[in-house]
Design a protein around this motif. Structure first.
Motif, PDB file in Angstrom:
ATOM      1  N   GLU A   2      -2.219  -4.356  13.660  1.00 17.62           N
ATOM      2  CA  GLU A   2      -1.578  -5.583  13.195  1.00 17.62           C
ATOM      3  C   GLU A   2      -1.377  -5.400  11.355  1.00 17.62           C
ATOM      4  OE1 GLU A   2      -3.621  -8.990  14.089  1.00 17.62           O
ATOM      5  OE2 GLU A   2      -3.319  -8.931  16.191  1.00 17.62           O
ATOM      6  N   GLN A   3      -2.306  -4.665  11.029  1.00 22.08           N
ATOM      7  CA  GLN A   3      -2.559  -4.455   9.567  1.00 22.08           C
ATOM      8  C   GLN A   3      -1.412  -3.526   9.289  1.00 22.08           C
ATOM      9  OE1 GLN A   3      -6.322  -3.146   7.760  1.00 22.08           O
ATOM     10  NE2 GLN A   3      -5.562  -3.737   5.527  1.00 22.08           N
ATOM     11  N   ALA A   4      -1.303  -2.416   9.977  1.00 14.94           N
ATOM     12  CA  ALA A   4      -0.139  -1.492   9.968  1.00 14.94           C
ATOM     13  C   ALA A   4       1.169  -1.993   9.968  1.00 14.94           C
ATOM     14  CB  ALA A   4      -0.078  -0.299  10.685  1.00 14.94           C
ATOM     15  N   ASN A   5       1.505  -2.762  10.700  1.00 12.35           N
ATOM     16  CA  ASN A   5       2.558  -3.472  11.042  1.00 12.35           C
ATOM     17  C   ASN A   5       2.938  -4.477   9.938  1.00 12.35           C
ATOM     18  OD1 ASN A   5       4.141  -5.844  13.763  1.00 12.35           O
ATOM     19  ND2 ASN A   5       5.074  -4.366  12.036  1.00 12.35           N
ATOM     20  N   SER A  20       6.873  -4.023  17.711  1.00 13.32           N
ATOM     21  CA  SER A  20       6.573  -3.178  16.443  1.00 13.32           C
ATOM     22  C   SER A  20       5.313  -2.556  16.751  1.00 13.32           C
ATOM     23  CB  SER A  20       6.688  -3.743  15.142  1.00 13.32           C
ATOM     24  OG  SER A  20       8.128  -4.256  15.227  1.00 13.32           O
ATOM     25  N   LYS A  21       4.218  -3.617  17.020  1.00 17.23           N
ATOM     26  CA  LYS A  21       2.916  -3.251  17.311  1.00 17.23           C
ATOM     27  C   LYS A  21       2.733  -2.300  18.447  1.00 17.23           C
ATOM     28  CE  LYS A  21       1.611  -7.648  15.413  1.00 17.23           C
ATOM     29  NZ  LYS A  21       0.781  -9.130  15.559  1.00 17.23           N
ATOM     30  N   VAL A  22       3.435  -2.715  19.426  1.00 21.54           N
ATOM     31  CA  VAL A  22       3.286  -1.840  20.748  1.00 21.54           C
ATOM     32  C   VAL A  22       3.836  -0.455  20.347  1.00 21.54           C
ATOM     33  CG1 VAL A  22       4.248  -1.226  22.902  1.00 21.54           C
ATOM     34  CG2 VAL A  22       3.292  -3.466  22.330  1.00 21.54           C
ATOM     35  N   ALA A 172      -2.221 -14.783   0.382  1.00 20.62           N
ATOM     36  CA  ALA A 172      -1.339 -13.958   1.178  1.00 20.62           C
ATOM     37  C   ALA A 172      -2.244 -14.002   2.409  1.00 20.62           C
ATOM     38  CB  ALA A 172      -1.654 -12.460   0.575  1.00 20.62           C
ATOM     39  N   GLY A 173      -1.599 -13.508   3.483  1.00 21.18           N
ATOM     40  CA  GLY A 173      -2.347 -13.680   4.824  1.00 21.18           C
ATOM     41  C   GLY A 173      -3.400 -12.427   4.769  1.00 21.18           C
ATOM     42  N   LEU A 174      -4.310 -12.392   5.699  1.00 22.23           N
ATOM     43  CA  LEU A 174      -5.391 -11.394   5.791  1.00 22.23           C
ATOM     44  C   LEU A 174      -4.738 -10.055   5.832  1.00 22.23           C
ATOM     45  CD1 LEU A 174      -8.424 -10.950   5.869  1.00 22.23           C
ATOM     46  CD2 LEU A 174      -8.425 -11.035   8.329  1.00 22.23           C
ATOM     47  N   PRO A 175      -4.020  -9.631   6.721  1.00 21.73           N
ATOM     48  CA  PRO A 175      -3.396  -8.265   6.812  1.00 21.73           C
ATOM     49  C   PRO A 175      -2.696  -7.767   5.509  1.00 21.73           C
ATOM     50  CG  PRO A 175      -2.730  -9.669   8.931  1.00 21.73           C
ATOM     51  CD  PRO A 175      -3.248 -10.720   7.825  1.00 21.73           C
ATOM     52  N   ILE A 176      -2.177  -8.613   4.936  1.00 20.84           N
ATOM     53  CA  ILE A 176      -1.514  -8.120   3.803  1.00 20.84           C
ATOM     54  C   ILE A 176      -2.149  -8.219   2.431  1.00 20.84           C
ATOM     55  CG2 ILE A 176       0.698  -8.266   4.852  1.00 20.84           C
ATOM     56  CD1 ILE A 176       1.268 -10.554   3.090  1.00 20.84           C
ATOM     57  N   LYS A 177      -3.309  -8.563   2.346  1.00 27.98           N
ATOM     58  CA  LYS A 177      -4.084  -8.746   1.047  1.00 27.98           C
ATOM     59  C   LYS A 177      -4.167  -7.563   0.338  1.00 27.98           C
ATOM     60  CE  LYS A 177      -6.776 -12.994   2.157  1.00 27.98           C
ATOM     61  NZ  LYS A 177      -6.247 -13.827   1.183  1.00 27.98           N
ATOM     62  N   LEU A 178      -4.425  -6.356   1.291  1.00 32.28           N
ATOM     63  CA  LEU A 178      -4.713  -5.225   0.426  1.00 32.28           C
ATOM     64  C   LEU A 178      -3.548  -4.669  -0.287  1.00 32.28           C
ATOM     65  CD1 LEU A 178      -5.990  -2.325  -0.167  1.00 32.28           C
ATOM     66  CD2 LEU A 178      -5.060  -1.722   2.223  1.00 32.28           C
ATOM     67  N   PHE A 179      -2.211  -5.136   0.430  1.00 36.37           N
ATOM     68  CA  PHE A 179      -1.042  -4.548  -0.356  1.00 36.37           C
ATOM     69  C   PHE A 179      -0.537  -5.429  -1.329  1.00 36.37           C
ATOM     70  CE2 PHE A 179      -1.025  -3.541   4.535  1.00 36.37           C
ATOM     71  CZ  PHE A 179      -1.102  -2.135   4.306  1.00 36.37           C
ATOM     72  N   THR A 180      -1.033  -6.792  -1.111  1.00 37.30           N
ATOM     73  CA  THR A 180      -0.714  -7.786  -2.430  1.00 37.30           C
ATOM     74  C   THR A 180      -1.650  -7.406  -3.508  1.00 37.30           C
ATOM     75  OG1 THR A 180      -0.269  -9.428  -0.578  1.00 37.30           O
ATOM     76  CG2 THR A 180      -0.650 -10.017  -2.966  1.00 37.30           C
ATOM     77  N   VAL A 197      -0.715   4.627   5.714  1.00 34.92           N
ATOM     78  CA  VAL A 197      -1.185   5.963   6.316  1.00 34.92           C
ATOM     79  C   VAL A 197      -2.453   5.742   6.677  1.00 34.92           C
ATOM     80  CG1 VAL A 197      -1.291   8.333   5.938  1.00 34.92           C
ATOM     81  CG2 VAL A 197       0.776   7.069   5.222  1.00 34.92           C
ATOM     82  N   LEU A 198      -3.284   5.453   5.809  1.00 30.67           N
ATOM     83  CA  LEU A 198      -4.900   5.304   5.871  1.00 30.67           C
ATOM     84  C   LEU A 198      -5.314   4.545   7.175  1.00 30.67           C
ATOM     85  CD1 LEU A 198      -6.587   5.031   2.409  1.00 30.67           C
ATOM     86  CD2 LEU A 198      -6.952   7.115   4.051  1.00 30.67           C
ATOM     87  N   VAL A 199      -4.762   3.393   7.216  1.00 31.07           N
ATOM     88  CA  VAL A 199      -4.913   2.431   8.377  1.00 31.07           C
ATOM     89  C   VAL A 199      -4.574   3.113   9.698  1.00 31.07           C
ATOM     90  CG1 VAL A 199      -4.284   0.522   9.596  1.00 31.07           C
ATOM     91  CG2 VAL A 199      -4.438   0.254   6.997  1.00 31.07           C
ATOM     92  N   ILE A 200      -3.489   3.927   9.611  1.00 30.94           N
ATOM     93  CA  ILE A 200      -3.125   4.593  11.151  1.00 30.94           C
ATOM     94  C   ILE A 200      -3.817   5.799  11.301  1.00 30.94           C
ATOM     95  CG2 ILE A 200      -1.181   6.041  11.960  1.00 30.94           C
ATOM     96  CD1 ILE A 200       1.116   3.918  10.418  1.00 30.94           C
ATOM     97  N   VAL A 201      -4.212   6.394  10.358  1.00 32.38           N
ATOM     98  CA  VAL A 201      -4.933   7.777  10.609  1.00 32.38           C
ATOM     99  C   VAL A 201      -6.687   7.174  10.796  1.00 32.38           C
ATOM    100  CG1 VAL A 201      -5.926   9.666   9.427  1.00 32.38           C
ATOM    101  CG2 VAL A 201      -3.844   9.173   8.778  1.00 32.38           C
ATOM    102  N   PHE A 202      -7.039   6.335  10.380  1.00 35.03           N
ATOM    103  CA  PHE A 202      -8.343   5.629  10.850  1.00 35.03           C
ATOM    104  C   PHE A 202      -8.127   5.526  12.179  1.00 35.03           C
ATOM    105  CE2 PHE A 202      -9.741   4.663   6.360  1.00 35.03           C
ATOM    106  CZ  PHE A 202     -10.966   5.462   6.361  1.00 35.03           C
ATOM    107  N   PHE A 203      -7.021   4.689  12.757  1.00 35.06           N
ATOM    108  CA  PHE A 203      -7.042   4.378  14.046  1.00 35.06           C
ATOM    109  C   PHE A 203      -6.989   5.570  15.083  1.00 35.06           C
ATOM    110  CE2 PHE A 203      -4.516   1.163  16.707  1.00 35.06           C
ATOM    111  CZ  PHE A 203      -5.210   1.323  17.798  1.00 35.06           C
TER     112      PHE A 203
END
Length: 297
Positions: A2-5, A20-22, A172-180, A197-203
Motif C-alpha cells: 500500500e505504501q509503495a503504491n 496496482s498493489k497485486v 496527508a494520508g498515512l501512506p504518503i506522509k513520508l513522501f510529503t 525502493v526501500l519500502v519494496i526492498v524491506f518487503f
C-alpha cells in the motif's frame, strides 16, 4: 504494498488500486524468489546489505538537511523517555488510554510475536558461532538504538515542519506522509524514489527470510531445502498476501497477526524458560569438559 503504491502514485501518478498493489506483490514475490533461490549468502545477504546502505543514506540525508540539532537532542531525549516510560506503557492494568494500549501496545506485541518463529530462526541461523554477548548487542541493543534514531530523525523532522507551518504533512494520508515530508526538502524526486525502493526492498527481505525459514522447517531442519519447495513457499506467501489484500486489506492482515500472535505467545514463554535453563547449564557443561580434559592429561 500500500505504501509503495501510494509512493508511486505520488511520484509517477500510477493509480492507487488493487490491481496496482497485486502487481507490486507479484513483482516483489518474484524478486524474493530469485533471492531465495540464490541462497543465504548470494541472495538474502546481498539484498540486506543493499537495503541497509540505502536506508543509511536516506537517514543521513534527513539528519543533515533537516533540523540537525533538534534531531540530535531529540534522540537522547527519546532514549531517556523510552527507558522511563517503557515499564508503564507495557503494563495493561489500570490504563485509561485503552485506544492507545489496544491499538499500539497490544497490537504490536501480537504483530511481533507472530513474526517471532520466522525472525527467531533466521537470526539464529545467521548468528551461528556468535557469543551471547555479541548476539544481544547486535540483535537487541544496536537495532533498538537505530530504530530510535530513525523515528527521531523522520518523526522529528516532520513535527518540526508542521510547527513551521507546513500543514500538508499533517493533512496527508498515512501512506504518503513520508513522501510529503521529503517533498519539502531538496532532491525530493531522488529521495522519494529512494523511499519507494526501500519500502519494496524491506518487503523483499522480509519475504525471502520468511521463505527460507519455512523451507527449513518443512524440510525437517535441512539448511538446503529442495528448489521446488523453495519456489512453492515463496509463491504461496505472495498468494496469501494477495488474498489478504483483496479480502480486506490492512484490517484482515492485522486480524490475522493478532489471532496468530496469542498462541505463539505461549510458545515464546516456554522458549524463554528453555533458554534460561540452557544458559544455566552451559557453564556447568563447560566446566565439566575442562575438568575432563585436565583429568585426561
Amino acid at each position: 504494498a500500500e505504501q509503495a503504491n501510494a509512493g508511486l502514485n505520488f511520484l509517477f501518478d500510477i493509480p492507487v488500486s488493487d490491481g496496482s498493489k497485486v502487481f507490486l506483490i507479484i513483482a516483489i514475490t518474484g524478486v524474493a524468489l530469485i533471492s531465495v533461490l540464490a541462497g543465504l549468502d548470494a541472495g538474502v545477504k546481498r539484498l540486506s546489505e543493499i537495503n541497509m546502505v540505502l536506508a543509511a543514506l536516506l537517514l543521513l540525508f534527513v539528519v543533515l538537511v533537516g533540523p540537525t540539532m533538534d534531531i540530535i537532542t531529540g534522540f537522547f531525549t527519546s532514549l531517556v523517555a523510552y527507558v522511563e516510560y517503557l515499564p508503564a506503557l507495557s503494563n495493561p492494568v489500570g490504563r485509561a488510554d485503552t485506544n492507545f494500549s489496544q491499538g499500539w501496545t497490544s497490537f504490536y506485541w501480537a504483530w511481533w510475536i507472530s513474526w517471532s518463529p520466522f525472525v527467531g530462526m533466521f537470526i539464529a541461523r545467521v548468528s551461528r558461532g556468535r557469543t551471547v554477548r555479541e548476539f544481544l548487542t547486535c540483535v537487541l541493543i544496536i537495532p533498538s538504538l537505530v530504530c530510535i534514531l530513525w523515528m527521531t530523525a523522520f518523526g522529528g523532522t516532520a513535527v518540526h515542519m508542521v510547527t513551521e507551518g507546513v500543514t500538508a504533512i499533517a493533512e496527508a494520508g498515512l501512506p504518503i506522509k513520508l513522501f510529503t515530508m521529503l517533498e519539502q526538502m531538496p532532491l525530493q524526486a531522488i529521495t522519494s524514489f529512494l523511499g519507494i525502493v526501500l519500502v519494496i526492498v524491506f518487503f523483499v527481505t522480509s519475504s525471502d527470510s520468511g521463505s527460507l525459514v519455512i523451507d527449513t522447517i518443512t524440510a525437517g531442519g535441512k539448511v538446503d531445502a529442495p528448489v521446488p519447495q523453495r519456489v512453492f513457499w515463496c509463491t504461496f506467501e505472495g498468494l496469501v498476501a494477495i488474498a489478504l489484500l483483496l479480502g480486506g486489506g490492512l484490517g484482515s492482515l492485522q486480524a490475522m497477526a493478532v489471532s496468530t500472535g496469542f498462541p505463539f505467545a505461549i510458545v515464546l514463554l516456554l522458549a524463554c524458560y528453555s533458554i534460561i535453563q540452557g544458559l544455566r547449564t552451559e557453564p556447568k557443561a563447560v566446566g565439566a569438559n575442562s575438568e575432563a580434559t585436565v583429568d585426561s592429561d
